[in-house]
Design a protein around this motif. Structure first.
Motif, PDB file in Angstrom:
ATOM      1  N   ALA A   1       0.829  -1.206   0.000  1.00 40.66           N
ATOM      2  CA  ALA A   1       0.000   0.000   0.000  1.00 40.66           C
ATOM      3  C   ALA A   1       0.865   1.257   0.000  1.00 40.66           C
ATOM      4  CB  ALA A   1      -0.930  -0.007   1.218  1.00 40.66           C
ATOM      5  N   ALA A   2       1.919   1.258   0.809  1.00 44.50           N
ATOM      6  CA  ALA A   2       2.799   2.422   0.852  1.00 44.50           C
ATOM      7  C   ALA A   2       3.554   2.603  -0.459  1.00 44.50           C
ATOM      8  CB  ALA A   2       3.782   2.277   2.014  1.00 44.50           C
ATOM      9  N   TRP A   3       4.047   1.511  -1.019  1.00 44.31           N
ATOM     10  CA  TRP A   3       4.761   1.579  -2.288  1.00 44.31           C
ATOM     11  C   TRP A   3       3.846   2.081  -3.403  1.00 44.31           C
ATOM     12  CZ3 TRP A   3       3.624  -1.203  -6.761  1.00 44.31           C
ATOM     13  CH2 TRP A   3       4.555  -1.098  -7.798  1.00 44.31           C
ATOM     14  N   ASP A   4       2.617   1.575  -3.446  1.00 50.58           N
ATOM     15  CA  ASP A   4       1.676   1.991  -4.473  1.00 50.58           C
ATOM     16  C   ASP A   4       1.336   3.471  -4.333  1.00 50.58           C
ATOM     17  OD1 ASP A   4      -0.225   0.943  -6.646  1.00 50.58           O
ATOM     18  OD2 ASP A   4      -1.602   1.998  -5.314  1.00 50.58           O
ATOM     19  N   THR A   5       1.164   3.922  -3.107  1.00 52.56           N
ATOM     20  CA  THR A   5       0.858   5.336  -2.873  1.00 52.56           C
ATOM     21  C   THR A   5       1.999   6.224  -3.335  1.00 52.56           C
ATOM     22  OG1 THR A   5      -0.519   4.752  -0.961  1.00 52.56           O
ATOM     23  CG2 THR A   5       0.253   7.025  -1.109  1.00 52.56           C
ATOM     24  N   LEU A   6       3.224   5.799  -3.095  1.00 56.01           N
ATOM     25  CA  LEU A   6       4.384   6.594  -3.490  1.00 56.01           C
ATOM     26  C   LEU A   6       4.577   6.598  -5.004  1.00 56.01           C
ATOM     27  CD1 LEU A   6       6.892   8.207  -2.592  1.00 56.01           C
ATOM     28  CD2 LEU A   6       8.123   6.027  -2.432  1.00 56.01           C
ATOM     29  N   VAL A   7       4.462   5.443  -5.627  1.00 56.54           N
ATOM     30  CA  VAL A   7       4.733   5.330  -7.065  1.00 56.54           C
ATOM     31  C   VAL A   7       3.711   6.098  -7.893  1.00 56.54           C
ATOM     32  CG1 VAL A   7       4.733   3.689  -8.985  1.00 56.54           C
ATOM     33  CG2 VAL A   7       6.001   3.164  -6.908  1.00 56.54           C
ATOM     34  N   LEU A   8       2.466   6.087  -7.470  1.00 60.01           N
ATOM     35  CA  LEU A   8       1.418   6.731  -8.252  1.00 60.01           C
ATOM     36  C   LEU A   8       1.284   8.227  -7.979  1.00 60.01           C
ATOM     37  CD1 LEU A   8      -1.489   4.122  -8.233  1.00 60.01           C
ATOM     38  CD2 LEU A   8       0.275   4.493  -9.960  1.00 60.01           C
ATOM     39  N   SER A   9       2.107   8.765  -7.100  1.00 54.95           N
ATOM     40  CA  SER A   9       1.970  10.181  -6.751  1.00 54.95           C
ATOM     41  C   SER A   9       2.125  11.116  -7.944  1.00 54.95           C
ATOM     42  CB  SER A   9       2.987  10.546  -5.657  1.00 54.95           C
ATOM     43  OG  SER A   9       2.694   9.869  -4.458  1.00 54.95           O
ATOM     44  N   PRO A  10       3.149  10.964  -8.812  1.00 60.61           N
ATOM     45  CA  PRO A  10       3.254  11.892  -9.958  1.00 60.61           C
ATOM     46  C   PRO A  10       2.054  11.816 -10.892  1.00 60.61           C
ATOM     47  CG  PRO A  10       5.318  10.713  -9.605  1.00 60.61           C
ATOM     48  CD  PRO A  10       4.294  10.041  -8.751  1.00 60.61           C
ATOM     49  N   ARG A  11       1.596  10.608 -11.188  1.00 62.30           N
ATOM     50  CA  ARG A  11       0.459  10.462 -12.098  1.00 62.30           C
ATOM     51  C   ARG A  11      -0.825  10.963 -11.453  1.00 62.30           C
ATOM     52  NH1 ARG A  11       0.800   4.494 -14.569  1.00 62.30           N
ATOM     53  NH2 ARG A  11      -0.651   5.439 -16.067  1.00 62.30           N
ATOM     54  N   THR A  12      -0.926  10.804 -10.133  1.00 60.75           N
ATOM     55  CA  THR A  12      -2.089  11.343  -9.433  1.00 60.75           C
ATOM     56  C   THR A  12      -2.132  12.858  -9.537  1.00 60.75           C
ATOM     57  OG1 THR A  12      -2.043   9.491  -7.864  1.00 60.75           O
ATOM     58  CG2 THR A  12      -3.248  11.451  -7.204  1.00 60.75           C
ATOM     59  N   TRP A  13      -0.984  13.503  -9.417  1.00 61.02           N
ATOM     60  CA  TRP A  13      -0.930  14.956  -9.505  1.00 61.02           C
ATOM     61  C   TRP A  13      -1.299  15.426 -10.912  1.00 61.02           C
ATOM     62  CZ3 TRP A  13      -1.345  19.277  -7.239  1.00 61.02           C
ATOM     63  CH2 TRP A  13      -0.820  20.459  -7.793  1.00 61.02           C
ATOM     64  N   ARG A  14      -0.819  14.715 -11.934  1.00 60.20           N
ATOM     65  CA  ARG A  14      -1.164  15.104 -13.302  1.00 60.20           C
ATOM     66  C   ARG A  14      -2.651  14.935 -13.567  1.00 60.20           C
ATOM     67  NH1 ARG A  14       3.854  12.518 -14.550  1.00 60.20           N
ATOM     68  NH2 ARG A  14       2.760  10.599 -15.161  1.00 60.20           N
ATOM     69  N   LEU A  15      -3.230  13.868 -13.029  1.00 65.17           N
ATOM     70  CA  LEU A  15      -4.664  13.666 -13.198  1.00 65.17           C
ATOM     71  C   LEU A  15      -5.464  14.708 -12.436  1.00 65.17           C
ATOM     72  CD1 LEU A  15      -6.957  11.925 -14.337  1.00 65.17           C
ATOM     73  CD2 LEU A  15      -6.776  10.480 -12.295  1.00 65.17           C
ATOM     74  N   MET A  16      -4.960  15.115 -11.283  1.00 61.13           N
ATOM     75  CA  MET A  16      -5.646  16.132 -10.487  1.00 61.13           C
ATOM     76  C   MET A  16      -5.731  17.469 -11.233  1.00 61.13           C
ATOM     77  SD  MET A  16      -7.038  17.016  -7.509  1.00 61.13           S
ATOM     78  CE  MET A  16      -6.464  15.892  -6.221  1.00 61.13           C
TER      79      MET A  16
END
Length: 360
Positions: free
Chosen positions: A32-47
């Motif tokens: 869960a922690a790894w997934d949260t960290l890895v997806l952070s850049p793509r989450t920001w772009r989607l936001m």
């Protein structure tokens, strides 16, 4: 639960299944922690995108809800100061929150499968019925969980009162099975329009994501019904449940991120633009040659995919350079030339007009 070694505190004197459960939860938290960290850049772009369709809302909800839920579950499980009275008031937190998380993941599958089948009403009825059944079954099954009677200092875990409570996981697994089958069928049917290798087909349509979700949920269901606990305090049945929820959420997030173009109405299938639908217009252009030498060969028809090796800007650059030098030989298209019959390159452009994207 009796101690296995005399003299040790309850928090360290753990039976084998309880110890395995704690180790597996640590692995779950790591994922869960790894997934949260890895997806952070793509989450920001989607936001930063302007639109807020349902899939985008679900993405950001699951993105926050999943790590928060299992962080709280981990505190209850590893905190040695939790009393049995506190656990009796808290144990329903995990099954209820996991039911909400699974409902969000399943909603993603319903919307996406409905979209790749061109918003078929039959697909919507099928997937919507499975989704409604899942919400009802998981909601009812939450009432039949109990607090596993562990010793003070060994943590707080929710367990089933009976074996049939495993339908809690059967319902979403059935939906993910149908989702994976429909996604695979849609991808295989597209091979008639554009043949691809199995590896490229899997990556293009995210079949690996659907397959991973199905595998982890099926393993969880088999684990639930096959494994036999040694007593009321044995948490063996729920060892895999946390990992199944985390991986299902992680793969569902990637299904959303794998959608090409807009997320409105669930996006579109990868080859939607390769065929001419009823609401599209077709334009045909003939590019003539300068030689004027007639040939007996049939004109070639190219699609946009075949022309991607030549950037569109290159044509404009050639035109501007030739015009500035006063040389008409630089023009790739000579409109002054007379094209004899059956000579030249025929380019067919399929242009789809997305009426659904405009307000009615």
């Amino acid at each position: 639960m009796s101690s296995t070694l005399p003299g040790l505190p309850n928090s360290l004197n753990l039976p084998a299944h309880l110890s395995a459960h704690k180790y597996f939860l640590v692995c779950t938290l790591t994922v869960a922690a790894w997934d949260t960290l890895v997806l952070s850049p793509r989450t920001w772009r989607l936001m930063r995108t302007g639109e807020w369709p349902v899939l985008k809302v679900l993405f950001h909800f699951m993105r926050v809800f999943m790590p928060v839920e299992f962080a709280v579950v981990a505190v209850a499980f590893f905190d040695t100061k939790w009393s049995r009275n506190t656990c009796d008031k808290f144990y329903l937190f995990e099954p209820i929150c996991t039911a909400i998380l699974l409902a969000a993941c399943s909603a993603v599958h319903v919307i996406r499968i409905h979209a790749i089948y061109e918003r078929s009403r039959a697909i919507l009825v099928l997937m919507g019925s499975l989704f409604a059944a899942q919400v009802v079954v998981t909601g009812v099954a939450c009432g039949f969980y109990r607090s596993v009677p562990l010793l003070d200092g060994q943590g707080c875990i929710a367990g089933p009162k009976a074996n049939w409570v495993g339908v809690y996981w059967v319902a979403p697994t059935l939906l993910y099975t149908v989702s994976a089958i429909l996604a695979l069928n849609r991808s295989l049917s597209s091979l008639q329009a554009k043949p691809l290798s199995p590896w490229k087909l899997m990556l293009r349509d995210g079949l690996n994501l659907y397959g991973a979700i199905w595998i982890v949920n099926m393993v969880n269901v088999l684990f639930w019904f096959i494994m036999k606990p040694t007593g009321d305090a044995d948490p063996i049945k729920t060892i895999v449940t946390s990992m199944a929820a985390v991986l299902t959420t992680s793969m569902s997030l990637r299904i959303i991120l794998g959608i090409r173009g807009t997320l409105s109405h669930g996006g579109s299938f990868a080859l939607t633009g390769s065929t001419v639908p009823s609401n599209s217009s077709r334009a045909t252009h003939v590019i003539s040659t300068r030689s004027g030498v007639p040939t007996n060969s049939t004109p070639h028809t190219y699609t946009l995919d075949d022309m991607r090796s030549k950037p569109e800007a290159a044509w404009g650059e050639v035109d501007s350079k030739a015009a500035s030098n006063g040389d008409d030989k630089g023009f790739p298209i000579d409109e002054r030339a007379v094209t004899p019959p059956n000579v030249g390159v025929k380019v067919t452009i399929d242009r789809e007009v997305g009426y659904d994207s405009y307000a009615k």
